[in-house]
Enzyme design. Structure first.
Site, PDB file in Angstrom:
ATOM      1  N   ASP A  13      15.915  38.973  71.832  1.00  0.00           N
ATOM      2  CA  ASP A  13      14.765  38.587  70.899  1.00  0.00           C
ATOM      3  C   ASP A  13      15.058  37.110  70.370  1.00  0.00           C
ATOM      4  OD1 ASP A  13      13.629  41.041  71.232  1.00  0.00           O
ATOM      5  OD2 ASP A  13      14.447  41.847  69.503  1.00  0.00           O
ATOM      6  N   ARG A  91      23.520  40.713  56.503  1.00  0.00           N
ATOM      7  CA  ARG A  91      22.397  39.964  56.428  1.00  0.00           C
ATOM      8  C   ARG A  91      22.225  38.875  55.300  1.00  0.00           C
ATOM      9  NH1 ARG A  91      21.916  40.332  61.411  1.00  0.00           N
ATOM     10  NH2 ARG A  91      20.776  42.269  62.284  1.00  0.00           N
ATOM     11  N   ASP A 120      16.112  44.930  58.840  1.00  0.00           N
ATOM     12  CA  ASP A 120      16.501  43.443  58.740  1.00  0.00           C
ATOM     13  C   ASP A 120      15.694  42.613  58.377  1.00  0.00           C
ATOM     14  OD1 ASP A 120      19.181  44.324  59.470  1.00  0.00           O
ATOM     15  OD2 ASP A 120      18.974  44.384  61.508  1.00  0.00           O
ATOM     16  N   SER A 167      20.287  47.913  71.588  1.00  0.00           N
ATOM     17  CA  SER A 167      20.184  46.881  70.742  1.00  0.00           C
ATOM     18  C   SER A 167      21.506  47.117  69.724  1.00  0.00           C
ATOM     19  CB  SER A 167      19.021  46.869  69.623  1.00  0.00           C
ATOM     20  OG  SER A 167      19.330  46.203  68.626  1.00  0.00           O
TER      21      SER A 167
HETATM   22  N1  ARG Z   1      19.780  50.780  60.621  1.00  0.00           N
HETATM   23  C1  ARG Z   1      20.843  49.889  60.303  1.00  0.00           C
HETATM   24  C2  ARG Z   1      20.550  49.087  59.114  1.00  0.00           C
HETATM   25  O1  ARG Z   1      19.491  49.177  58.922  1.00  0.00           O
HETATM   26  C3  ARG Z   1      21.441  49.207  61.506  1.00  0.00           C
HETATM   27  C4  ARG Z   1      20.341  48.097  61.988  1.00  0.00           C
HETATM   28  C5  ARG Z   1      20.949  47.506  63.322  1.00  0.00           C
HETATM   29  N2  ARG Z   1      20.335  46.125  63.556  1.00  0.00           N
HETATM   30  C6  ARG Z   1      20.191  45.932  64.709  1.00  0.00           C
HETATM   31  N3  ARG Z   1      19.467  44.710  64.895  1.00  0.00           N
HETATM   32  N4  ARG Z   1      20.535  46.383  65.671  1.00  0.00           N
HETATM   33  O2  ARG Z   1      21.271  48.496  58.615  1.00  0.00           O
END
Ligand code: ARG
Length: 390
Positions: A13, A91, A120, A167
């Protein structure tokens, strides 16, 4: 010259975002920023950034991540519905580093590769929008299908040898694995999704004992040897992983309200969070523990939502810091066949007394008076409902 700074991970991505930012958004210079928070594939990402971007930067934030974010998380027993918050907690730091580069570079915009489905995007945006810059999320805006994305990637020299099935987001605290078949809650994940932990069937026969020392709520030693945060977490990931500790497969309520199936692995997080909480149980008063549960939960929700710039977050941290002054001591832990078992603990600040008679000379008879009033309201309620027996 129109410049944009992109939070770059090396994945498909964010890689596709680079040509998109040039072609569809008209940026003449795309600067890729990789923030090292302990992900294993950072070298690979760097090689890709070199090939695809106009310029790139790698910022090593491992120490800052552990000291300013993970230690706080341990002190606040960070946990959202059973998730150890690994992706979430990283993040804001990544977004902040991207903003710093944007400022230095005099960029016009900042960008991330998140889609419009997850958490995210909200975490990046919340931090990005603290500065007066354009915020661009090509994946969310263009909403390409997997096929369109792959086709566009091929046309623009974004080449991945093996098609990535899952992912993955990784840092020193956890690996989050999601996507494709894993989205189906009933799909049983293949062993291959896990890389830090072995299945219980492959764990050693013999249990392993470890000792973790805490000072002011922070883990500072392993088996009596002072160890810096990054090494301590790395070692515990290794030891815990070998014993099959720290896998989570769960349904999670995302910020936007949808439920998602998520899988994680996080041996060190499991060990440190459980050990820390156990030590608190020894040194904090019942009142502190009850109140702190609520603070911890609110703290975890803010982190999950990416709202660490909310003034409430600071206030909660001030409370947590105060409580951690007395969280000193050692936790004795046994690792065995997928289980992390606390087998003992000790603290100079413990509230436990073997001999209660230090303070009040405990005469059991003295409790009689107390006992007369114990349950008074409960009895009154029974009488009001069923009538007095007398
Ligand atoms: N569900 C988790 C969160 O919101 C993990 C997100 C994982 N992100 C990814 N780009 N694979 O923190």
């Amino acid at each position: 010259m129109k410049k944009v700074v992109l939070a770059y991970s090396g994945g498909l991505d964010t890689s596709v975002c680079i040509p998109l930012l040039r072609e569809r958004y008209g940026y003449e210079e795309v600067i890729a920023v990789m923030v090292n928070v302990g992900q294993a594939d950072i070298k690979e990402a760097e090689a890709r950034a070199e090939k695809l971007s106009d310029r790139y930067r790698v910022i090593d934030s491992r120490n800052e991540f552990v000291h300013d974010y993970i230690f706080r998380l341990i002190m606040a027993n960070g946990n959202y519905e059973g998730y150890v918050l690994g992706t979430a907690i990283a993040r804001p730091l990544i977004a902040q580093k991207v903003l710093e580069v944007a400022k230095e570079e005099g960029a016009d915009a900042v960008a991330h590769g998140c889609t419009g489905k997850g958490n995210d995007q909200l975490r990046f945006d919340a931090v990005f929008r603290t500065m007066d810059l354009d915020v661009i999320a090509p994946m969310r805006e263009l909403n390409l299908t997997r096929e369109e994305e792959q086709e566009y990637a091929q046309e623009h020299g974004v080449y991945f040898e093996t098609e990535k099935r899952w992912s993955v987001d990784e840092n020193i605290w956890s690996r989050s694995i999601e996507g494709s078949e894993l989205e189906e809650p009933s799909f049983i994940p293949p062993e291959e999704i896990y890389q830090w932990t072995v299945p219980v069937s492959e764990t050693p026969e013999d249990a392993e004992r470890i000792e973790i020392g805490f000072e002011h709520g922070i883990p500072v030693s392993l088996d009596g040897t002072k160890t810096d945060g990054v090494s301590l977490i790395r070692k515990l990931n290794e030891i815990g992983g070998k014993h099959g500790i720290g896998r989570t497969d769960m349904i999670e309520d995302r910020v936007l309200g949808f439920k998602a199936r998520e899988t994680y692995e996080h041996p060190a997080a499991t060990i440190l969070l459980r050990a820390h909480r156990d030590l608190e149980q020894l040194v904090l008063t019942r009142n502190e523990l009850r109140f702190k549960d609520y603070v911890d939960k609110t703290w975890s929700e803010l982190v999950y939502q990416g709202l660490v710039m909310d003034p409430l977050f600071d206030s909660l941290n001030a409370f947590v810091d105060k409580t951690q002054e007395r969280v000193n001591g050692t936790e004795y832990v046994k690792l065995e066949k997928g289980a992390m078992i606390i087998v003992g603990r000790e603290s100079p600040d413990g509230l436990y007394t073997k001999n209660v008679s230090f303070d009040v000379k405990l005469e059991q008879k003295g409790v009689e008076g107390y006992s007369v009033y114990h349950g008074f309201q409960s009895r009154q309620a029974m009488r009001a409902r069923f009538g007095s027996k007398k």
